[in-house]
Design an enzyme around this catalytic site. Structure first.
Site, PDB file in Angstrom:
ATOM      1  N   GLU A 136       0.819  -1.206   0.000  1.00  0.00           N
ATOM      2  CA  GLU A 136       0.000   0.000   0.000  1.00  0.00           C
ATOM      3  C   GLU A 136       0.852   1.255   0.000  1.00  0.00           C
ATOM      4  O   GLU A 136       1.973   1.246   0.490  1.00  0.00           O
ATOM      5  CB  GLU A 136      -0.897   0.011   1.243  1.00  0.00           C
ATOM      6  CG  GLU A 136      -1.893  -1.109   1.216  1.00  0.00           C
ATOM      7  CD  GLU A 136      -2.561  -1.319   2.553  1.00  0.00           C
ATOM      8  OE1 GLU A 136      -3.529  -2.087   2.602  1.00  0.00           O
ATOM      9  OE2 GLU A 136      -2.115  -0.724   3.539  1.00  0.00           O
ATOM     10  N   CYS A 149       3.411   8.350   1.208  1.00  0.00           N
ATOM     11  CA  CYS A 149       3.994   7.385   2.139  1.00  0.00           C
ATOM     12  C   CYS A 149       4.125   6.064   1.392  1.00  0.00           C
ATOM     13  O   CYS A 149       3.139   5.558   0.848  1.00  0.00           O
ATOM     14  CB  CYS A 149       3.043   7.246   3.319  1.00  0.00           C
ATOM     15  SG  CYS A 149       3.597   5.953   4.410  1.00  0.00           S
ATOM     16  N   CYS A 156       6.788  -7.174   6.876  1.00  0.00           N
ATOM     17  CA  CYS A 156       7.918  -6.679   7.676  1.00  0.00           C
ATOM     18  C   CYS A 156       8.360  -7.779   8.630  1.00  0.00           C
ATOM     19  O   CYS A 156       7.531  -8.515   9.151  1.00  0.00           O
ATOM     20  CB  CYS A 156       7.513  -5.434   8.464  1.00  0.00           C
ATOM     21  SG  CYS A 156       8.876  -4.788   9.476  1.00  0.00           S
ATOM     22  N   CYS A 160       7.033  -5.896  15.580  1.00  0.00           N
ATOM     23  CA  CYS A 160       6.533  -5.015  16.648  1.00  0.00           C
ATOM     24  C   CYS A 160       5.064  -5.398  16.922  1.00  0.00           C
ATOM     25  O   CYS A 160       4.245  -5.385  15.998  1.00  0.00           O
ATOM     26  CB  CYS A 160       6.641  -3.555  16.245  1.00  0.00           C
ATOM     27  SG  CYS A 160       8.297  -3.103  15.675  1.00  0.00           S
ATOM     28  N   CYS A 163       1.863  -3.303  15.769  1.00  0.00           N
ATOM     29  CA  CYS A 163       1.773  -2.885  14.366  1.00  0.00           C
ATOM     30  C   CYS A 163       1.095  -3.973  13.539  1.00  0.00           C
ATOM     31  O   CYS A 163       1.514  -5.136  13.582  1.00  0.00           O
ATOM     32  CB  CYS A 163       3.192  -2.616  13.858  1.00  0.00           C
ATOM     33  SG  CYS A 163       3.282  -2.286  12.098  1.00  0.00           S
ATOM     34  N   CYS A 398      -4.043   0.668   5.003  1.00  0.00           N
ATOM     35  CA  CYS A 398      -2.646   0.255   4.987  1.00  0.00           C
ATOM     36  C   CYS A 398      -2.494  -0.965   5.857  1.00  0.00           C
ATOM     37  O   CYS A 398      -2.528  -0.888   7.069  1.00  0.00           O
ATOM     38  CB  CYS A 398      -1.733   1.388   5.427  1.00  0.00           C
ATOM     39  SG  CYS A 398      -0.715   1.963   4.098  1.00  0.00           S
TER      40      CYS A 398
HETATM   41  N1  SAH Z   1       9.353   0.068   9.939  1.00  0.00           N
HETATM   42  C1  SAH Z   1       9.557   1.446  10.073  1.00  0.00           C
HETATM   43  C2  SAH Z   1       8.705   2.283   9.131  1.00  0.00           C
HETATM   44  C3  SAH Z   1       7.317   1.839   8.942  1.00  0.00           C
HETATM   45  S1  SAH Z   1       6.341   1.964  10.387  1.00  0.00           S
HETATM   46  C4  SAH Z   1       9.384   1.882  11.501  1.00  0.00           C
HETATM   47  O1  SAH Z   1       8.918   1.101  12.321  1.00  0.00           O
HETATM   48  O2  SAH Z   1       9.754   3.007  11.810  1.00  0.00           O
HETATM   49  C5  SAH Z   1       5.985   3.729  10.468  1.00  0.00           C
HETATM   50  C6  SAH Z   1       5.570   4.188  11.852  1.00  0.00           C
HETATM   51  O3  SAH Z   1       4.261   3.718  12.216  1.00  0.00           O
HETATM   52  C7  SAH Z   1       6.489   3.707  12.950  1.00  0.00           C
HETATM   53  O4  SAH Z   1       6.801   4.759  13.809  1.00  0.00           O
HETATM   54  C8  SAH Z   1       5.648   2.658  13.634  1.00  0.00           C
HETATM   55  O5  SAH Z   1       6.077   2.404  14.926  1.00  0.00           O
HETATM   56  C9  SAH Z   1       4.284   3.267  13.569  1.00  0.00           C
HETATM   57  N2  SAH Z   1       3.187   2.341  13.839  1.00  0.00           N
HETATM   58  C10 SAH Z   1       3.102   1.030  13.540  1.00  0.00           C
HETATM   59  N3  SAH Z   1       1.934   0.509  13.940  1.00  0.00           N
HETATM   60  C11 SAH Z   1       1.239   1.512  14.540  1.00  0.00           C
HETATM   61  C12 SAH Z   1      -0.027   1.594  15.165  1.00  0.00           C
HETATM   62  N4  SAH Z   1      -0.822   0.533  15.271  1.00  0.00           N
HETATM   63  N5  SAH Z   1      -0.400   2.781  15.665  1.00  0.00           N
HETATM   64  C13 SAH Z   1       0.399   3.866  15.560  1.00  0.00           C
HETATM   65  N6  SAH Z   1       1.606   3.846  14.968  1.00  0.00           N
HETATM   66  C14 SAH Z   1       2.033   2.682  14.471  1.00  0.00           C
HETATM   67 FE1  SF4 Z   2       7.947  -3.352  10.949  1.00  0.00          FE
HETATM   68 FE2  SF4 Z   2       5.699  -2.339  11.920  1.00  0.00          FE
HETATM   69 FE3  SF4 Z   2       7.835  -2.589  13.507  1.00  0.00          FE
HETATM   70 FE4  SF4 Z   2       7.839  -0.739  11.522  1.00  0.00          FE
HETATM   71  S1  SF4 Z   2       6.480  -0.791  13.325  1.00  0.00           S
HETATM   72  S2  SF4 Z   2       9.456  -2.179  12.073  1.00  0.00           S
HETATM   73  S3  SF4 Z   2       6.639  -1.827   9.950  1.00  0.00           S
HETATM   74  S4  SF4 Z   2       6.683  -4.287  12.561  1.00  0.00           S
END
Ligand code: SAH
Ligand code: SF4
Length: 466
Positions: A136, A149, A156, A160, A163, A398
């Site tokens: 996306e 974006c 990924c 985390c 996420c 997304c």
């Molecule tokens: N992998 C990279 C970039 C993609 S994620 C990273 O983690 O930085 C982009 C941002 O979205 C990151 O700061 C991530 O922590 C945040 N993010 C992921 N899931 C989220 C959620 N459920 N609510 C708010 N922010 C989120």
């Molecule tokens: Fe990967 Fe989501 Fe963690 Fe970013 S926040 S590193 S996209 S698992």
């Protein structure tokens, strides 16, 4: 028990492999259409002109029996005029156009769905790649800028737990051209003027949005620095002036990372002063180990030191991303600790109201708690903003959109469990997938929005209601 509590003790602890280098000037260095996928390896897409720099394109076309300057001509169409249709390339002899375009502009992204909100100024696209993987991107128009974006991986591997993308496993890295094409396709949409349709489907006051895409943030699916060589090559294509690239300002590019320290240090040496966003989410190792599993490998102090060195080297303020999760990381003492870590540094905090993932027991912090968190950070002298929630009504796209798509192939290379046992994989194409969506904050960085329905949906070829 909170979901994050279950994560303790299962996070990766193994050392990460050294990031492999990738030559981007040699046509042979990039997967060619004929190259069969190695067993167990994901199939990369056919080579596209955006995979190569201009010298590489000239060499490639010469090998294919064309004049080298055709590389400049077709590059000018793709990057300079945003034209992909061979029929419109009238400076190239009609007999050559189709053959040339077929060879160097293979279609990489097929739009499966587009959802819009904010009167058309925010548009989320779901793209199908050549192997069926779904990614996306989100295009956002503002009075002073247009931001896209983009995704850097299909899925990924970083796992985390808050996420949405982290739930499914990494399918594969995107090629350089798959990343660049998300930007080029978005630039085409911006140039068409549809972002200016005004809020409320044109019924509200009209907002004029520039027709030139100006900003790119790597906050879509994937960990950009785990796909290092291709992401850096994509950054180079984005800043190179046409015909080599899109001619964007490096200052308008933001790479967001979970905190892969060697890759942050390597990025600092690239002479590409892009903005670094560091997803911190907790100021203490105990909690960050749970929220950001890679913290098991690089601790808070180490990742922040890499960020400060990056800031010193690039002269650019680092954006510290912090998703506020109710009763998990939003306590006043954590705000104070964060304030002490960041005071006096070239940093800015972006607080992101958590967008709960499906089935998650975690939620966003309450507004009073959020306000107190902001107050304490500011009292410590740290510039702080809360991400604007614009586009929230389409945020489910997304990641969730990809996940809900019936044709989504459901066989990530590596299961979440396997990744946790073996550790995250960098630049090799295996790990955990998830997705999300984004909106832009006052400093130009989109926030990730997961959940909720889409206000409006329009496929390019007509209605495409889910
Ligand atoms: N992998 C990279 C970039 C993609 S994620 C990273 O983690 O930085 C982009 C941002 O979205 C990151 O700061 C991530 O922590 C945040 N993010 C992921 N899931 C989220 C959620 N459920 N609510 C708010 N922010 C989120
Ligand atoms: Fe990967 Fe989501 Fe963690 Fe970013 S926040 S590193 S996209 S698992």
């Amino acid at each position: 028990m909170h979901r994050h509590a279950k994560m303790v003790g299962v996070m990766p602890t193994t050392a990460l492999p050294v990031l492999p280098a990738e030559a981007v000037t040699s046509p042979q260095a990039v997967t060619s259409p004929a190259a069969p996928a190695r067993p167990g390896r994901p199939a990369m897409p056919p080579q596209h002109l955006a995979d190569l720099d201009l010298a590489g394109r000239r060499a490639w076309l010469t090998e294919l029996g064309h004049k080298a300057y055709r590389a400049d001509q077709i590059s000018r169409h793709y990057f300079g005029r945003l034209v992909r249709d061979p029929a419109a390339m009238t400076d190239i002899p009609a007999a050559d156009r189709d053959r040339l375009a077929t060879a160097v502009l293979p279609p990489l992204l097929t739009q499966v769905r587009e959802r819009t909100c904010d009167g058309g100024a925010t548009r989320k696209s779901l793209w199908r790649l050549h192997d069926g993987a779904l990614i996306e991107s989100v295009l956002m128009g503002y009075p002073d800028r247009v931001t896209v974006c983009v995704s850097s991986q299909a899925g990924c591997g970083m796992g985390c737990p808050f996420c949405a993308t982290g739930q499914g496993g990494l399918r594969r890295n995107l090629s350089t051209a798959e990343i660049v094409d998300q930007v080029v396709r978005s630039a085409e949409v911006a140039a068409s003027g549809v972002l200016s349709s005004g809020p409320n489907g044109g019924r509200g006051p009209r907002v004029t949005v520039p027709s030139r895409l100006s900003h790119v943030v790597f906050m879509g699916m994937g960990e950009p620095l785990a796909n290092y060589a291709r992401v850096v090559a994509a950054l180079r294509r984005l800043v190179a002036p046409p015909p080599e690239g899109l001619g964007l300002s490096a200052r308008h590019l933001t790479v967001s990372t979970v905190g892969l320290v060697p890759a942050i240090r390597r990025l600092a040496e690239e002479n590409l002063p892009v903005t670094l966003a560091l997803s911190l989410h907790a100021p203490d190792d105990d909690l960050r180990d749970e929220l950001v599993p890679v913290n098991e490998r690089w601790k808070v102090a180490e990742v922040l030191q890499a960020a400060w060195d990056y800031a010193a080297r690039s002269g650019r303020r680092v954006s510290i991303e912090y998703a506020l999760i109710r009763d998990v990381n939003d306590q006043p003492w954590r705000a104070d600790l964060l304030g002490r870590l960041l005071a006096g540094k070239l940093a800015h905090v972006n607080l992101i109201p958590l967008n709960p993932t499906p089935g998650s027991r975690w939620d966003a912090s309450t507004k009073p708690v959020e306000r107190e968190f902001v107050r304490r950070l500011r009292a410590a002298g740290v510039a702080t903003t809360v991400r604007d929630t614009r586009g929230r009504e389409i945020d489910g796209a997304c990641g969730q959109l990809a996940a809900s798509e019936p044709t989504l192939p459901s066989s990530p290379l590596t299961s979440v469990g396997a990744v946790r046992r073996a550790g995250p994989v960098i630049d090799t194409g295996a790990s955990v997938a998830q997705t999300r969506s984004l909106v832009q904050d006052p400093v130009g960085i989109p926030g990730k929005l997961v959940q909720s329905g889409w206000a409006d949906s329009r496929g390019l070829g007509g209605k495409a209601k889910r």
